[in-house]
Design a protein around this motif. Structure first.
Motif, short mmCIF file in Angstrom:
data_model
loop_
_atom_site.label_atom_id
_atom_site.label_comp_id
_atom_site.label_asym_id
_atom_site.label_seq_id
_atom_site.Cartn_x
_atom_site.Cartn_y
_atom_site.Cartn_z
N UNK A 188 -1.59 65.70 -20.65
CA UNK A 188 -0.76 64.50 -20.63
C UNK A 188 -1.57 63.36 -21.20
N UNK A 189 -0.89 62.35 -21.66
CA UNK A 189 -1.54 61.15 -22.17
C UNK A 189 -1.35 60.05 -21.14
N UNK A 190 -2.42 59.41 -20.76
CA UNK A 190 -2.35 58.34 -19.78
C UNK A 190 -1.94 57.03 -20.42
N UNK A 191 -1.50 56.10 -19.58
CA UNK A 191 -1.18 54.76 -20.07
C UNK A 191 -1.73 53.74 -19.08
N UNK A 192 -1.81 52.51 -19.54
CA UNK A 192 -2.37 51.44 -18.72
C UNK A 192 -1.67 51.29 -17.39
N UNK A 193 -0.35 51.42 -17.38
CA UNK A 193 0.40 51.27 -16.13
C UNK A 193 0.02 52.34 -15.12
N UNK A 194 -0.15 53.58 -15.58
CA UNK A 194 -0.57 54.66 -14.68
C UNK A 194 -1.94 54.36 -14.07
N UNK A 195 -2.82 53.80 -14.87
CA UNK A 195 -4.16 53.48 -14.37
C UNK A 195 -4.11 52.36 -13.36
N UNK A 249 -8.28 47.62 -0.27
CA UNK A 249 -9.33 47.08 -1.11
C UNK A 249 -10.74 47.14 -0.55
N UNK A 250 -10.90 47.61 0.69
CA UNK A 250 -12.23 47.64 1.29
C UNK A 250 -13.07 48.76 0.68
N UNK A 251 -12.54 49.96 0.64
CA UNK A 251 -13.25 51.11 0.07
C UNK A 251 -12.55 51.51 -1.22
N UNK A 252 -12.86 50.79 -2.27
CA UNK A 252 -12.18 51.04 -3.53
C UNK A 252 -13.21 51.08 -4.65
N UNK A 253 -13.02 52.01 -5.53
CA UNK A 253 -13.77 52.04 -6.78
C UNK A 253 -12.74 52.34 -7.85
N UNK A 254 -12.13 51.30 -8.35
CA UNK A 254 -11.01 51.47 -9.26
C UNK A 254 -11.39 52.19 -10.56
N UNK A 265 -1.63 51.78 -11.29
CA UNK A 265 -1.14 52.39 -10.05
C UNK A 265 -2.23 53.24 -9.40
N UNK A 266 -2.91 54.06 -10.19
CA UNK A 266 -3.94 54.95 -9.66
C UNK A 266 -5.07 54.16 -9.00
N UNK A 267 -5.38 53.00 -9.57
CA UNK A 267 -6.51 52.23 -9.08
C UNK A 267 -6.16 51.30 -7.93
N UNK A 268 -4.88 50.98 -7.78
CA UNK A 268 -4.48 50.02 -6.76
C UNK A 268 -4.78 48.59 -7.14
N UNK A 269 -5.16 48.37 -8.38
CA UNK A 269 -5.50 47.03 -8.86
C UNK A 269 -4.25 46.29 -9.31
N UNK A 309 -10.23 48.41 -17.26
CA UNK A 309 -10.01 49.20 -18.48
C UNK A 309 -10.86 48.64 -19.62
N UNK A 310 -10.91 47.31 -19.74
CA UNK A 310 -11.76 46.68 -20.76
C UNK A 310 -13.21 47.14 -20.61
N UNK A 311 -13.69 47.15 -19.37
CA UNK A 311 -15.09 47.53 -19.12
C UNK A 311 -15.33 49.00 -19.44
#
Length: 136
Positions: free
Chosen positions: A62-69, A41-46, A71-75, A84-86
């Motif tokens: 491919x079509x992305x989904x919230x769960x993939x995002x 979490x120190x150097x993160x830009x989700x 995982x990709x973000x580490x959030x 995602x809302x933002x």
């Protein structure tokens, strides 16, 4: 997770410039390698990680989904949802329900989101942000 693709084909880039897809993959890989050296979490830009994931998914049809995002973000689920809302609020992505699985939400970049990612990745690539891969 499943890899949905357009027209039932495997992942294929529809970018007019395939090196940009390969470059985006290398950016994701480099970010993952950097994460090994710093506390979580120190150097993160989700938001950047999510947009990279969606750019690559789109290029691979491919079509992305919230769960993939998430995982990709580490959030966490809550943190990823806020991000995602933002991104949706500023019209870089759009969400829609998954017609095949009502528990999932599909996420894809808007035209302006895709254009922004393409421009940013092109600028980084042209500036020599990372050494070129021989496969490019």
């Amino acid at each position: 997770g499943s890899r949905r693709t357009a027209a039932g084909r495997g992942p294929v880039s529809f970018s007019p410039w395939k090196p940009l897809l390969n470059f985006a993959r290398r950016v994701v890989d480099a970010r993952a390698k950097c994460a090994r050296y710093f506390p979580k979490g120190v150097f993160r830009d989700s938001a950047w990680d999510m947009m990279l994931e969606l750019f690559i998914a789109g290029e691979e049809r491919r079509i992305g989904c919230g769960e993939q995002l998430m995982v990709a973000s580490g959030e966490s689920a809550t943190g990823a949802t806020r991000r995602i809302d933002r991104l949706e609020e500023v019209r870089l992505i759009r969400r829609r329900p998954d017609a095949e699985d009502n528990r999932r939400v599909l996420v894809e970049p808007t035209d302006s989101g895709r254009e922004a990612m393409t421009a940013m990745l092109t600028q980084l690539f042209n500036a020599g942000f990372m050494p070129q891969d021989p496969e490019l």
